[in-house]
Design a protein around this motif. Structure first.
Motif, PDB file in Angstrom:
ATOM      1  N   LYS A  86       0.849  -1.181   0.000  1.00  0.00           N
ATOM      2  CA  LYS A  86       0.000   0.000   0.000  1.00  0.00           C
ATOM      3  C   LYS A  86       0.893   1.242   0.000  1.00  0.00           C
ATOM      4  CE  LYS A  86      -3.924  -2.222   0.371  1.00  0.00           C
ATOM      5  NZ  LYS A  86      -4.938  -2.222  -0.700  1.00  0.00           N
ATOM      6  N   TYR A  87       0.493   2.256  -0.758  1.00  0.00           N
ATOM      7  CA  TYR A  87       1.303   3.458  -0.911  1.00  0.00           C
ATOM      8  C   TYR A  87       0.511   4.692  -0.515  1.00  0.00           C
ATOM      9  CZ  TYR A  87       4.523   0.619  -3.728  1.00  0.00           C
ATOM     10  OH  TYR A  87       5.410  -0.331  -4.163  1.00  0.00           O
ATOM     11  N   PRO A  88       1.206   5.729  -0.004  1.00  0.00           N
ATOM     12  CA  PRO A  88       0.517   7.021   0.184  1.00  0.00           C
ATOM     13  C   PRO A  88       0.150   7.601  -1.176  1.00  0.00           C
ATOM     14  CG  PRO A  88       2.875   7.268   0.538  1.00  0.00           C
ATOM     15  CD  PRO A  88       2.626   5.795   0.385  1.00  0.00           C
ATOM     16  N   PHE A  89      -0.784   8.545  -1.170  1.00  0.00           N
ATOM     17  CA  PHE A  89      -1.439   8.982  -2.406  1.00  0.00           C
ATOM     18  C   PHE A  89      -1.454  10.493  -2.500  1.00  0.00           C
ATOM     19  CE2 PHE A  89      -4.001   9.094  -5.951  1.00  0.00           C
ATOM     20  CZ  PHE A  89      -5.302   9.532  -5.763  1.00  0.00           C
ATOM     21  N   ILE A  90      -1.145  11.017  -3.666  1.00  0.00           N
ATOM     22  CA  ILE A  90      -1.237  12.449  -3.951  1.00  0.00           C
ATOM     23  C   ILE A  90      -2.212  12.673  -5.103  1.00  0.00           C
ATOM     24  CG2 ILE A  90      -0.027  14.481  -4.826  1.00  0.00           C
ATOM     25  CD1 ILE A  90       2.464  13.523  -3.427  1.00  0.00           C
ATOM     26  N   LEU A  91      -3.153  13.586  -4.910  1.00  0.00           N
ATOM     27  CA  LEU A  91      -4.038  14.034  -5.975  1.00  0.00           C
ATOM     28  C   LEU A  91      -3.499  15.356  -6.505  1.00  0.00           C
ATOM     29  CD1 LEU A  91      -6.686  14.016  -7.651  1.00  0.00           C
ATOM     30  CD2 LEU A  91      -7.780  15.160  -5.698  1.00  0.00           C
ATOM     31  N   TYR A 120       7.318  12.925  -7.315  1.00  0.00           N
ATOM     32  CA  TYR A 120       6.420  12.386  -6.292  1.00  0.00           C
ATOM     33  C   TYR A 120       6.450  10.857  -6.313  1.00  0.00           C
ATOM     34  CZ  TYR A 120       4.317  17.089  -6.484  1.00  0.00           C
ATOM     35  OH  TYR A 120       4.106  18.439  -6.473  1.00  0.00           O
ATOM     36  N   ALA A 121       6.378  10.301  -7.513  1.00  0.00           N
ATOM     37  CA  ALA A 121       6.387   8.845  -7.629  1.00  0.00           C
ATOM     38  C   ALA A 121       7.693   8.267  -7.110  1.00  0.00           C
ATOM     39  CB  ALA A 121       6.154   8.436  -9.078  1.00  0.00           C
ATOM     40  N   ALA A 122       8.803   8.919  -7.424  1.00  0.00           N
ATOM     41  CA  ALA A 122      10.107   8.440  -6.961  1.00  0.00           C
ATOM     42  C   ALA A 122      10.225   8.485  -5.440  1.00  0.00           C
ATOM     43  CB  ALA A 122      11.216   9.269  -7.603  1.00  0.00           C
ATOM     44  N   ALA A 123       9.467   9.398  -4.826  1.00  0.00           N
ATOM     45  CA  ALA A 123       9.466   9.492  -3.358  1.00  0.00           C
ATOM     46  C   ALA A 123       8.544   8.465  -2.717  1.00  0.00           C
ATOM     47  CB  ALA A 123       9.052  10.895  -2.925  1.00  0.00           C
ATOM     48  N   GLY A 124       7.889   7.632  -3.530  1.00  0.00           N
ATOM     49  CA  GLY A 124       7.077   6.542  -3.003  1.00  0.00           C
ATOM     50  C   GLY A 124       5.589   6.776  -2.990  1.00  0.00           C
ATOM     51  N   TYR A 125       5.103   7.762  -3.743  1.00  0.00           N
ATOM     52  CA  TYR A 125       3.679   8.064  -3.778  1.00  0.00           C
ATOM     53  C   TYR A 125       3.030   7.549  -5.062  1.00  0.00           C
ATOM     54  CZ  TYR A 125       4.413  11.331   0.086  1.00  0.00           C
ATOM     55  OH  TYR A 125       4.734  11.881   1.288  1.00  0.00           O
ATOM     56  N   VAL A 126       1.801   7.090  -4.927  1.00  0.00           N
ATOM     57  CA  VAL A 126       0.934   6.924  -6.086  1.00  0.00           C
ATOM     58  C   VAL A 126       0.305   8.291  -6.363  1.00  0.00           C
ATOM     59  CG1 VAL A 126      -1.220   5.911  -6.930  1.00  0.00           C
ATOM     60  CG2 VAL A 126       0.450   4.486  -5.737  1.00  0.00           C
ATOM     61  N   VAL A 127       0.300   8.710  -7.630  1.00  0.00           N
ATOM     62  CA  VAL A 127      -0.196  10.038  -7.997  1.00  0.00           C
ATOM     63  C   VAL A 127      -1.323   9.901  -9.016  1.00  0.00           C
ATOM     64  CG1 VAL A 127       0.422  12.315  -8.888  1.00  0.00           C
ATOM     65  CG2 VAL A 127       2.146  10.942  -7.682  1.00  0.00           C
ATOM     66  N   ILE A 135      -8.505   4.223  -5.152  1.00  0.00           N
ATOM     67  CA  ILE A 135      -8.564   3.462  -3.908  1.00  0.00           C
ATOM     68  C   ILE A 135      -9.167   2.086  -4.142  1.00  0.00           C
ATOM     69  CG2 ILE A 135      -9.663   3.364  -1.635  1.00  0.00           C
ATOM     70  CD1 ILE A 135      -9.329   6.413  -1.497  1.00  0.00           C
ATOM     71  N   GLU A 136     -10.208   2.031  -4.991  1.00  0.00           N
ATOM     72  CA  GLU A 136     -10.832   0.743  -5.305  1.00  0.00           C
ATOM     73  C   GLU A 136      -9.876  -0.211  -6.002  1.00  0.00           C
ATOM     74  OE1 GLU A 136     -14.235   1.800  -7.564  1.00  0.00           O
ATOM     75  OE2 GLU A 136     -15.326   2.631  -5.845  1.00  0.00           O
ATOM     76  N   LYS A 137      -8.879   0.344  -6.692  1.00  0.00           N
ATOM     77  CA  LYS A 137      -7.871  -0.490  -7.327  1.00  0.00           C
ATOM     78  C   LYS A 137      -6.901  -1.094  -6.322  1.00  0.00           C
ATOM     79  CE  LYS A 137      -7.590   1.537 -11.974  1.00  0.00           C
ATOM     80  NZ  LYS A 137      -7.394   0.284 -12.733  1.00  0.00           N
ATOM     81  N   GLY A 138      -6.967  -0.620  -5.075  1.00  0.00           N
ATOM     82  CA  GLY A 138      -6.116  -1.173  -4.037  1.00  0.00           C
ATOM     83  C   GLY A 138      -4.681  -0.692  -4.073  1.00  0.00           C
ATOM     84  N   LEU A 139      -4.447   0.500  -4.663  1.00  0.00           N
ATOM     85  CA  LEU A 139      -3.075   0.979  -4.816  1.00  0.00           C
ATOM     86  C   LEU A 139      -2.589   1.801  -3.641  1.00  0.00           C
ATOM     87  CD1 LEU A 139      -3.244   2.139  -8.545  1.00  0.00           C
ATOM     88  CD2 LEU A 139      -2.465  -0.055  -7.667  1.00  0.00           C
ATOM     89  N   CYS A 140      -3.509   2.306  -2.814  1.00  0.00           N
ATOM     90  CA  CYS A 140      -3.146   3.295  -1.803  1.00  0.00           C
ATOM     91  C   CYS A 140      -3.471   2.806  -0.403  1.00  0.00           C
ATOM     92  CB  CYS A 140      -3.880   4.615  -2.054  1.00  0.00           C
ATOM     93  SG  CYS A 140      -3.681   5.203  -3.737  1.00  0.00           S
ATOM     94  N   GLY A 141      -2.714   3.319   0.560  1.00  0.00           N
ATOM     95  CA  GLY A 141      -2.920   2.935   1.938  1.00  0.00           C
ATOM     96  C   GLY A 141      -3.745   3.900   2.736  1.00  0.00           C
ATOM     97  N   TYR A 142      -4.080   5.073   2.158  1.00  0.00           N
ATOM     98  CA  TYR A 142      -4.833   6.088   2.868  1.00  0.00           C
ATOM     99  C   TYR A 142      -6.208   6.257   2.247  1.00  0.00           C
ATOM    100  CZ  TYR A 142      -0.380   7.492   4.940  1.00  0.00           C
ATOM    101  OH  TYR A 142       0.816   7.513   5.599  1.00  0.00           O
TER     102      TYR A 142
END
Length: 236
Positions: free
Chosen positions: A149-154, A175-182, A221-228
């Motif tokens: 699960k990854y943190p998420f940025i919109l 952002y992605a390189a820092a570990g975020y799903v964007v 979130i429904e895709k299960g990519l994020c932890g928040y």
């Protein structure tokens, strides 16, 4: 191969903004640049209103964020030179004619040979407000692990009459390189989807663009990519 749409009058119902208009050498038509659903293209229109798309995938001139930005020139023999964009590299030079297109330069290959770039996936979803189709792009960290699960940025674009697209963005990749799903997207009011879509926010902004954006968040979130359950929002 080029795609053709016949119009009843000059530009007629061709429902896209155009720019960089140039006369054809034979004086029988115009070349122009336009954005369509996040993709920059070169078009040609004859004097009787027949519109032809000659090249797609232009871009690469907005290095920070994934705005549609491109340029082209046309020679007297109908060949084009243009900025070729893509989600995995900034602008390169390409040429095209009626037979096809060719990429000429690979300017940043020395850099990207030792840098991992986040994958970019185009997605569509329905807005919870009126079920309107909304386009966006998910960027996952390099070496993405689907079991984590990854943190998420919109990322929300400004304008509001602007459009993001399938182009490289150093800021999104950072952002992605820092570990975020964007997630970045084109909610109502964005260009490249026609006048009706762009004017949905006329005297009504901000309003239902919020539902467009949050419906995209729910889709990710429904895709299960994020932890928040609540994203970290970054607005420009």
């Amino acid at each position: 191969m080029p795609t053709v749409a016949t119009r009843s009058s000059f530009l007629g119902d061709f429902d896209r903004d155009i720019g960089n208009v140039q006369w054809a050498a034979d004086g029988k038509g115009l070349y122009f640049l336009y954005n369509d659903e996040g993709d920059s293209k070169i078009g040609h229109i004859t004097m009787n209103g027949t519109v032809t798309t000659l090249a797609e995938g232009l871009g690469g001139l907005s290095l920070g964020r994934p705005y549609n930005a491109a340029d082209f020139t046309v020679s007297n023999n109908g060949k084009f030179a243009y900025t070729l964009g893509g989600t995995q590299h900034p602008s390169d030079l390409a040429v095209a004619d009626k037979k096809g297109s060719q990429r000429l330069t690979f300017v940043n290959d020395d850099l990207f040979s030792f840098r991992n770039v986040g994958d970019v996936e185009e997605i569509w979803w329905n807005s919870s407000f009126d079920d309107r189709k909304i386009q966006g792009w998910i960027v996952t960290p390099p070496n993405f692990d689907p079991n984590k699960k990854y943190p998420f940025i919109l990322e929300i674009h400004g304008g509001p009459f602007q459009s993001y697209g399938s182009v490289y963005s150093a800021e999104i990749q950072a952002y992605a390189a820092a570990g975020y799903v964007v997630l970045y997207s084109n909610p109502r009011g964005s260009t490249s989807y026609g006048a009706e879509f762009g004017n949905l926010i006329h005297h009504d902004y901000p309003n239902h663009d919020y539902e467009d954006l949050m419906s995209g968040v729910d889709t990710v979130i429904e895709k299960g990519l994020c932890g928040y359950q609540q994203p970290l929002c970054h607005r420009r």
